[in-house]
Design a protein around this motif. Structure first.
Motif, PDB file in Angstrom:
ATOM      1  N   THR A  42      14.848 -22.521  39.867  1.00 55.06           N
ATOM      2  CA  THR A  42      13.692 -23.371  39.591  1.00 55.06           C
ATOM      3  C   THR A  42      13.954 -24.405  38.498  1.00 55.06           C
ATOM      4  O   THR A  42      13.358 -25.481  38.515  1.00 55.06           O
ATOM      5  N   ASP A  43      14.830 -24.091  37.537  1.00 56.74           N
ATOM      6  CA  ASP A  43      15.122 -25.018  36.450  1.00 56.74           C
ATOM      7  C   ASP A  43      16.456 -24.622  35.827  1.00 56.74           C
ATOM      8  O   ASP A  43      16.925 -23.485  35.983  1.00 56.74           O
ATOM      9  N   PRO A  44      17.120 -25.540  35.111  1.00 58.21           N
ATOM     10  CA  PRO A  44      18.448 -25.260  34.572  1.00 58.21           C
ATOM     11  C   PRO A  44      18.493 -24.061  33.627  1.00 58.21           C
ATOM     12  O   PRO A  44      19.480 -23.327  33.598  1.00 58.21           O
ATOM     13  N   GLN A  45      17.433 -23.843  32.847  1.00 58.61           N
ATOM     14  CA  GLN A  45      17.448 -22.749  31.883  1.00 58.61           C
ATOM     15  C   GLN A  45      17.403 -21.394  32.595  1.00 58.61           C
ATOM     16  O   GLN A  45      18.142 -20.464  32.243  1.00 58.61           O
ATOM     17  N   THR A  46      16.524 -21.269  33.583  1.00 59.38           N
ATOM     18  CA  THR A  46      16.445 -20.015  34.343  1.00 59.38           C
ATOM     19  C   THR A  46      17.751 -19.732  35.053  1.00 59.38           C
ATOM     20  O   THR A  46      18.248 -18.601  35.059  1.00 59.38           O
ATOM     21  N   TYR A  47      18.316 -20.765  35.652  1.00 58.64           N
ATOM     22  CA  TYR A  47      19.592 -20.608  36.349  1.00 58.64           C
ATOM     23  C   TYR A  47      20.693 -20.192  35.377  1.00 58.64           C
ATOM     24  O   TYR A  47      21.466 -19.260  35.656  1.00 58.64           O
ATOM     25  N   ALA A  64      18.691 -30.658  42.303  1.00 58.73           N
ATOM     26  CA  ALA A  64      17.771 -30.774  41.166  1.00 58.73           C
ATOM     27  C   ALA A  64      18.357 -30.154  39.903  1.00 58.73           C
ATOM     28  O   ALA A  64      18.161 -30.675  38.795  1.00 58.73           O
ATOM     29  N   LEU A  65      19.082 -29.058  40.049  1.00 55.54           N
ATOM     30  CA  LEU A  65      19.690 -28.411  38.891  1.00 55.54           C
ATOM     31  C   LEU A  65      20.736 -29.290  38.222  1.00 55.54           C
ATOM     32  O   LEU A  65      20.853 -29.308  36.990  1.00 55.54           O
TER      33      LEU A  65
END
Length: 236
Positions: A114-119, A170-171
């Motif tokens: 969902t977003d770079p931090q979560t990934y 998106a990432l």
């Protein structure tokens, strides 16, 4: 080092890979399925045997690997290495520096994309923690990526794969400017240098020949926990 020296020929990166022999839930042993967004990859198999499983818009394939095999694939190919007995590979990567800068995206389940931090929290294996913890983290992210890989394989129709492509793009979009600069210093510079040399040779000139040199090196990092196995990494 001359102005035209861009590392290995053509701005290519090289590493030596010993594929993980860790068993997975599906009974196979091996690494973490992932996809590169801007870099082609080639495997030169130096020993052992195994399979590279791939998934593209054309479907799923399994390509046997044994000593002497050269297998290559383009960006957008989701790939997973399966070890069937001491599989060892020389890995050649296009655009040296881009893969290390996040060009690879693991096939984690959608909630981790969902977003770079979560990934990053799900994918990171810090080098400053004990080796046993690095192995635990590497195995955990492998198993998580296999969940997503299995779901993509089993999905009916093209939408699941297209959704993964959109999430991966998106990432990485925030890093494209950095990638472009790495590409300019590496692969693009190598192409420009060849063009200049051809121009000079056509005119009967050869200034680059007087700068001929031989270089050798040992791995800068040995046994790194990579996505597919333990890596010996060479600086470019």
């Amino acid at each position: 080092m001359t102005a035209h020296d861009t590392g290995l020929p053509g701005g290519v990166a090289v590493s030596h890979l010993s594929v993980y022999d860790w068993p997975a839930v599906d009974g196979g042993c091996g690494g973490t399925p992932h996809m590169h967004l801007a870099c082609s990859e080639a495997y030169v198999v130096t020993g052992g045997r195994g399979v590279v499983q791939t998934l593209t818009t054309s479907g799923f394939e399994a390509t046997p690997l044994r000593a002497g095999t050269v297998a290559r694939f383009t960006p957008g190919t989701i790939h997973r290495l399966v070890d069937e007995g001491d599989l060892r590979i020389i890995v050649l990567m296009q655009n040296s520096g881009l893969p290390e800068a996040g060009d690879a995206v693991l096939t984690l389940p959608p909630e981790y994309l969902t977003d770079p931090q979560t990934y990053a929290r799900a994918a990171a294996v810090p080098a400053d923690v004990p080796e046993a913890e690095q192995e635990r983290l590497a195995r955990a992210r492998r198993d998580l990526a296999l969940e997503g890989f299995r779901a993509l394989r089993e999905a009916e129709g093209p939408e699941a794969l297209a959704a993964f492509h959109r999430a991966a793009v998106a990432l990485v979009r925030p890093r494209i400017a950095e990638w472009r600069e790495r590409w300019r210093r590496g692969a693009e510079a190598a192409v420009r240098a060849t063009g200049l040399q051809l121009d000079q040779l056509e005119q009967g000139e050869f200034p680059h020949l007087k700068d001929a040199a031989v270089r050798s090196q040992q791995p800068s990092v040995q046994g790194k926990f990579g996505m597919c196995g333990r890596l010996d990494v060479y600086e470019n």
